[in-house]
Enzyme design. Sequence first.
Site, short mmCIF file in Angstrom:
data_model
loop_
_atom_site.label_atom_id
_atom_site.label_comp_id
_atom_site.label_asym_id
_atom_site.label_seq_id
_atom_site.Cartn_x
_atom_site.Cartn_y
_atom_site.Cartn_z
N ASP A 189 0.85 -1.19 0.00
CA ASP A 189 0.00 0.00 0.00
C ASP A 189 0.88 1.24 0.00
O ASP A 189 1.58 1.52 0.98
CB ASP A 189 -0.90 -0.01 1.25
CG ASP A 189 -1.90 1.12 1.26
OD1 ASP A 189 -1.84 1.98 0.37
OD2 ASP A 189 -2.74 1.15 2.18
N ASP A 265 -14.74 1.51 -0.08
CA ASP A 265 -14.98 1.34 1.35
C ASP A 265 -16.47 1.47 1.59
O ASP A 265 -17.07 2.49 1.30
CB ASP A 265 -14.22 2.40 2.14
CG ASP A 265 -14.21 2.14 3.64
OD1 ASP A 265 -15.30 1.92 4.20
OD2 ASP A 265 -13.14 2.16 4.25
N HIS A 292 -11.76 -1.89 0.93
CA HIS A 292 -10.97 -1.20 1.94
C HIS A 292 -11.71 -1.30 3.27
O HIS A 292 -12.89 -0.99 3.36
CB HIS A 292 -10.82 0.27 1.53
CG HIS A 292 -10.06 1.13 2.48
ND1 HIS A 292 -10.66 2.11 3.25
CD2 HIS A 292 -8.74 1.17 2.80
CE1 HIS A 292 -9.73 2.72 3.98
NE2 HIS A 292 -8.57 2.17 3.73
#
Length: 379
Positions: A189, A265, A292
């Site tokens: 990431d 997300d 996410h």
Amino acid sequence: MKIDRIRTYMTRVDDRPRLIVAVDTTDGITGWGEAYNHGPDRALPPVLDWLEHQIAGEDPRRVTFIHQKLIQQSRFPPGAIGLAAIAAIDHACWDIAAKAAGVPVFQLLGGNVRDKVEVYCGVYSAPDATQAVEEVQRYHEEGGYRAFKLSPYRRSPHQGRWGELCRVAGDWFGKMRSCLPADFELAFDAHARISEPVRALQLANALAPYDPLFLEEPLRPEHIPAWGALRAQMSIPLATGESLYNRFEFLSLLSARGADIIQPDIAVVGGLTEMRRIADLADAHFVTVMPHNPMGPLATAHNVHFAAAQPNFRMLEYKPPRHAPWAIDPYLPKEGHLELRPDRAGWGIEIDEEALKSDDYIHWERRIEIKRDGSTAYP
């Protein structure tokens, strides 16, 4: 059945603040949601108080209707805080609808297409390869994880020569790969800290020899065409999406062929209702979904039900909760998977309201980085 009121609780999970939202009904059923803490955290309760007036008296089982009403009442597209609040309400309504029907949420989505949900674990605290390997092995022993996400940076990306940072990242990854089982998946990431595509490509090329699961957010998210150009030059999977807010932004990304994996997300895009639309768009582009999820046990429960019913879901980000006394029975991994709870209605997780009443809030905020010339940078 009608919506009676909305209650909010500022609390925490480990060292991060969390806002837990309860929606009560006239029939005595309560639904639960967890709001994303973009910051400022204390801005969310007043927004939820205002949104309560828009939906009081509505039937919470009309989940899509309520979601659409909350989106449309703002007139202009809601941003981070507005969508976080809407997501919490959306999830509480899904919870109520499933409890009223006496089934898990995933049954309302057409039933489960998989029997369990694979997770990967974030490992960000190990500064060198030896310690990182030890931490990965501890997590594997604890939850059976076989997939992990790490940071590629051994130092600040805003200090020193970029090429050296990339070389060190590649060498570090190679050392880890040589010490771990060949079937372990390792992802990286980059935290959206890079604004020059050529630098993102250099980092991707440094990691490529050791077969990463994906490289996440090696660019800032704002300029979609750059993502398509970057992916066309990369030889490893490109993942992004945590900073995008709705299906229209994801459609732009997918149309630009800017990702192999999208990472919406569920607590950022406005909830499960919007999340499913986004995932279906990705499915039509042969793109998989790896949500996410740096959140708490309740948000994880929301994701479990989405993942259970979504055909192009692949793997869920998971952060083991160490301190969340309000979550009585969180989903915990076995052999790297979260098991479904088909015998439980709603999200399948119990909330201790008494624990929520105690003041367990902790302040946290992102600290921007200062470059060597004194200018600011994304952390």
